[in-house]
Write a protein that holds these residues in place. Sequence first.
Motif, PDB file in Angstrom:
ATOM      1  N   GLN A  44       0.797  -1.325   0.051  1.00  0.00           N
ATOM      2  CA  GLN A  44       0.095   0.060   0.078  1.00  0.00           C
ATOM      3  C   GLN A  44       0.830   1.239  -0.093  1.00  0.00           C
ATOM      4  O   GLN A  44       0.203   2.328  -0.332  1.00  0.00           O
ATOM      5  N   ALA A  47       1.052   3.121  -3.394  1.00  0.00           N
ATOM      6  CA  ALA A  47      -0.396   3.699  -3.804  1.00  0.00           C
ATOM      7  C   ALA A  47      -0.381   4.921  -2.767  1.00  0.00           C
ATOM      8  O   ALA A  47      -1.262   5.658  -2.901  1.00  0.00           O
ATOM      9  N   ALA A  91      -5.953   0.839  -1.357  1.00  0.00           N
ATOM     10  CA  ALA A  91      -6.245   2.014  -2.575  1.00  0.00           C
ATOM     11  C   ALA A  91      -7.341   1.108  -3.239  1.00  0.00           C
ATOM     12  O   ALA A  91      -7.976   2.134  -3.755  1.00  0.00           O
ATOM     13  N   TYR A  95      -9.954   3.564  -5.328  1.00  0.00           N
ATOM     14  CA  TYR A  95      -9.633   3.787  -7.016  1.00  0.00           C
ATOM     15  C   TYR A  95      -9.982   2.216  -7.753  1.00  0.00           C
ATOM     16  O   TYR A  95      -9.973   2.289  -8.808  1.00  0.00           O
ATOM     17  N   HIS A  98      -5.679  -1.877  -7.004  1.00  0.00           N
ATOM     18  CA  HIS A  98      -4.277  -1.442  -6.465  1.00  0.00           C
ATOM     19  C   HIS A  98      -3.524  -0.964  -7.386  1.00  0.00           C
ATOM     20  O   HIS A  98      -3.020   0.250  -7.186  1.00  0.00           O
ATOM     21  N   GLY A 101      -4.577   2.556  -7.986  1.00  0.00           N
ATOM     22  CA  GLY A 101      -4.012   3.552  -6.880  1.00  0.00           C
ATOM     23  C   GLY A 101      -2.533   3.806  -6.932  1.00  0.00           C
ATOM     24  O   GLY A 101      -2.075   4.757  -6.810  1.00  0.00           O
TER      25      GLY A 101
END
Lengths: 124, 161
Positions: A44, A47, A91, A95, A98, A101
């Motif tokens: 993460q 992102a 994300a 979005y 992933h 993102g």
Amino acid sequence: MAGTVQGLFDAATGAGLPIVFNNAYRDGAQTGTGGSPSAGSSSQHMAGFAFDINSSAMNPMQLTQFTGMAMKAGFQRVRGDPGHYQVTGGAQVAYGSHAAGVAEARRSYAARECEDANVAAQRK
Amino acid sequence: MRPVSARTRMSRHRENSAQSIMRIQHRSLLPVSVLVLGLVSACERSRTDAHVACSSVGEWQVPMRDTSTSFAVDGSVHFSGSGGHSQLAATTRDGAHEPLEFPLRWSGDSVYLVFAPLGYRLSGKCVSPDSVTGLFTVPQPPFQGIKGTFGMRRTRTERPL
């Protein structure tokens, strides 16, 4: 997320917690901040939806208190990664995926629309 | 104790047979007791030899691993006569590095190290004068703490200047 993280940082500092941000956004090409290398492809961090703190600087009670504050702000912990906090759901919640993102984070960072939370925190 | 012959004993004293039996039994027991003490001593020596001691002074490399979470710590710890200090870094499976630079203490005859406000704990034993193995734990509230194994290897006997 930057504003949310900054608010969390300010609240934790105001509560007397010894918060030290390690890093937030980092991607495969960035050498990273706080001595950290690039994140894995599914991280993460890529992102811009995660941040790390130096968890060792807090005792278990302080870490529990900070975790409670972070969870109220929409973050969750991950087992096995003591200093890591990421947006609950990641994300893909914002979005759709992933990858989307990560793409948005790279675009935003390249356009200087945001900066690494660690860098901003160190300036204060 | 100088052995006393039965003839000398009988010529010097008029003892009843019970007393004679007791003395003979006592003398018979003496070599047995010496043997027992010897065995006990040998066992003590064996246990002492099995309990390897190692002093803390010097520089140690300390790899720590929890394979279930890919959490790792590497670096070194230094001990002098006045105490110890860690120069370690924790690495997570997500690629984050966190410096672990704290004072620490070495406790007890076995190796027991505690450092950082979070409470890193290493508990082990010396397997040679310059190496240690054991287990470590790191709290991670609200989850169960991270647990893994560590090894220590002395690389210097004195802290480098």
